[in-house]
Design a protein around this motif. Structure first.
Motif, short mmCIF file in Angstrom:
data_model
loop_
_atom_site.label_atom_id
_atom_site.label_comp_id
_atom_site.label_asym_id
_atom_site.label_seq_id
_atom_site.Cartn_x
_atom_site.Cartn_y
_atom_site.Cartn_z
N GLY A 53 0.89 -1.15 0.00
CA GLY A 53 0.00 0.00 0.00
C GLY A 53 0.93 1.20 0.00
O GLY A 53 1.85 1.27 -0.80
N GLU A 54 0.74 2.12 0.94
CA GLU A 54 1.70 3.22 1.09
C GLU A 54 3.04 2.68 1.54
O GLU A 54 4.08 3.27 1.32
CB GLU A 54 1.18 4.24 2.09
N GLN A 55 2.99 1.55 2.23
CA GLN A 55 4.18 0.82 2.70
C GLN A 55 3.91 -0.65 2.44
O GLN A 55 2.89 -1.02 1.88
CB GLN A 55 4.37 1.05 4.20
N VAL A 56 4.82 -1.49 2.88
CA VAL A 56 4.60 -2.94 2.82
C VAL A 56 4.00 -3.36 4.15
O VAL A 56 4.47 -2.94 5.22
CB VAL A 56 5.91 -3.69 2.52
N PHE A 57 2.93 -4.15 4.09
CA PHE A 57 2.23 -4.59 5.30
C PHE A 57 2.21 -6.11 5.37
O PHE A 57 2.26 -6.80 4.35
CB PHE A 57 0.78 -4.08 5.30
#
Length: 183
Positions: free
Chosen positions: A61-65
């Motif tokens: 997403g905005e980062q890796v989750f």
């Protein structure tokens, strides 16, 4: 809603190339493993539904989750990724699952997202308009030439009287021959 969900995130760019996720102290078995490094991580919008396939899922997403279900409290999550054949540890921290679920429901751009196709769509529309204009212009020009040719074939004498390619008509008096009223 799934029970006993634990979430993690990483803002480390290397997380996009993550290859495995496991419990660091036990170092046995993987919660998640990615064999094909060329295949991008899936978007987080579908991550919760994917949990039925395994213990943990990794998404972007905005980062890796990371979203896991059924982990014991003693797990010390560790993520690794390949960087030119070298296994590298990737910083990962706990994250509020409610925030992730809320973000997953709201579309976000991925860190590796491609540019939107709006400029391509506008360029395509303009190109189509130009091509259609050229085709119509060519058709009108060819129709005009055909009409002119057929007129020339029907009445060759009249055709000789018409200006040719911007030149003067052939059966016309020259300027010197035109009588003027002055005497």
């Amino acid at each position: 809603m799934h029970q006993n969900i634990t979430c993690y995130n990483s803002s480390d760019p290397a997380a996009l190339n993550a290859s495995q996720l496991y419990d660091k102290p036990s170092d046995t078995g993987y919660f998640w493993n990615r064999d094909d490094q060329q295949k991008p991580l899936p978007p987080c919008s579908a991550i919760i539904d994917a949990l039925s396939n395994g213990t943990c899922e990794v998404c972007r997403g905005e980062q890796v989750f990371v979203v896991c279900q059924g982990l014991s409290e003693s797990v010390a999550m560790w993520m690794e990724g390949s960087s030119k054949g070298i296994e590298k540890g990737i910083e990962i921290s706990t994250y509020e699952c409610d925030q992730l679920i809320q973000k997953a429901e709201t579309p976000t751009t991925a860190p590796t997202s491609a540019p939107t196709s709006a400029p391509t769509t506008a360029l395509t529309a303009v190109s189509i308009i130009i091509i259609i204009s050229l085709v119509v212009g060519l058709a009108v020009y060819l129709k005009y030439r055909r009409k002119r040719r057929s007129e020339n074939k029907q009445d060759p004498e009249a055709a000789a009287m018409k200006p040719l390619n911007g030149g003067q008509p052939t059966d016309v008096m020259t300027v010197d021959e035109i009588p003027n009223g002055r005497g």
